[in-house]
Design a protein around this motif. Sequence first.
Motif, mmCIF file in Angstrom:
data_model
loop_
_atom_site.group_PDB
_atom_site.id
_atom_site.type_symbol
_atom_site.label_atom_id
_atom_site.label_comp_id
_atom_site.label_asym_id
_atom_site.label_seq_id
_atom_site.Cartn_x
_atom_site.Cartn_y
_atom_site.Cartn_z
ATOM 1 N N LYS A 56 0.640 -1.268 0.101
ATOM 2 C CA LYS A 56 0.141 -0.002 -0.121
ATOM 3 C C LYS A 56 0.722 1.229 0.119
ATOM 4 N N ILE A 57 1.936 1.250 0.782
ATOM 5 C CA ILE A 57 2.825 2.467 0.978
ATOM 6 C C ILE A 57 3.602 2.661 -0.402
ATOM 7 N N LEU A 58 4.084 1.296 -1.135
ATOM 8 C CA LEU A 58 4.778 1.467 -2.319
ATOM 9 C C LEU A 58 4.070 2.147 -3.434
ATOM 10 N N LEU A 59 2.413 1.647 -3.322
ATOM 11 C CA LEU A 59 1.468 2.205 -4.547
ATOM 12 C C LEU A 59 1.458 3.685 -4.356
ATOM 13 N N VAL A 60 1.316 4.149 -2.960
ATOM 14 C CA VAL A 60 1.116 5.288 -2.745
ATOM 15 C C VAL A 60 2.264 6.290 -3.241
ATOM 16 N N LEU A 61 3.353 5.625 -2.744
ATOM 17 C CA LEU A 61 5.054 6.263 -3.412
ATOM 18 C C LEU A 61 5.141 6.344 -4.979
ATOM 19 N N GLY A 62 4.753 5.310 -5.291
ATOM 20 C CA GLY A 62 5.016 5.230 -6.693
ATOM 21 C C GLY A 62 4.115 6.121 -7.508
ATOM 22 N N SER A 63 2.864 6.230 -7.120
ATOM 23 C CA SER A 63 1.871 6.997 -7.882
ATOM 24 C C SER A 63 2.284 8.458 -7.626
ATOM 25 N N SER A 64 2.532 8.941 -6.548
ATOM 26 C CA SER A 64 2.830 10.208 -6.113
ATOM 27 C C SER A 64 4.244 10.568 -6.767
#
Length: 199
Positions: A56-64
């Motif tokens: 979840k954190i990696l998904l938010v980080l990659g998107s941002s």
Amino acid sequence: MEACHPQDKFNITLYDVITMVIITPQAFAGMWINAFIIAVLCGTWLKKKTFNSNEKILLVLGSSRFWYLCTTWIYYFLSVIYPWCFYVQPIPQLFSALYNFFNCSNLWASAFLCVFYCIKIATFRHIFFIYLKVKIDRIVPWLLLGLLLSSLFLCILAYDFTDKTCCQNLTSTSLGNLWVSSVRMDEHIFPLFWSVGGF
């Protein structure tokens, strides 16, 4: 009313061309890497139908990071090719708001990822670390919600601040007045960008 000359619209220097040649591959490489991370995480989600906390954190980080790089590259491209568009009322506010939203999300997600892995690999026997190891999976969604809300708050502040400092003084289209307004905007917006992570 004066007619715009072609040299007024496109005033590209050799420095601008060299900078674009250097920045463009870097920005697109960063966007491609983050898009790849997002695609892999979404493929994993389609197989498992769930996300781990670190995913979840990696998904938010990659998107941002993807949208941060995209917004920054578009901003620089437009400022080199057609700088006059930044004196149209909503454009500076929108770029400032988008930049601050994605930059703040990027910084918070990076910090959460560091803390998450630190807690997961820490071997301390202190009761606080044991509590965090047990509860971290339940805390992550709330941290991500707080990340988005704080980024949205700073995005609204940046939009409002840019609107008040930059665009209220644009009453003339002469080059001298635009230069004075843009200098005043940089003087007033610098503390806001510094608090979010720098421009």
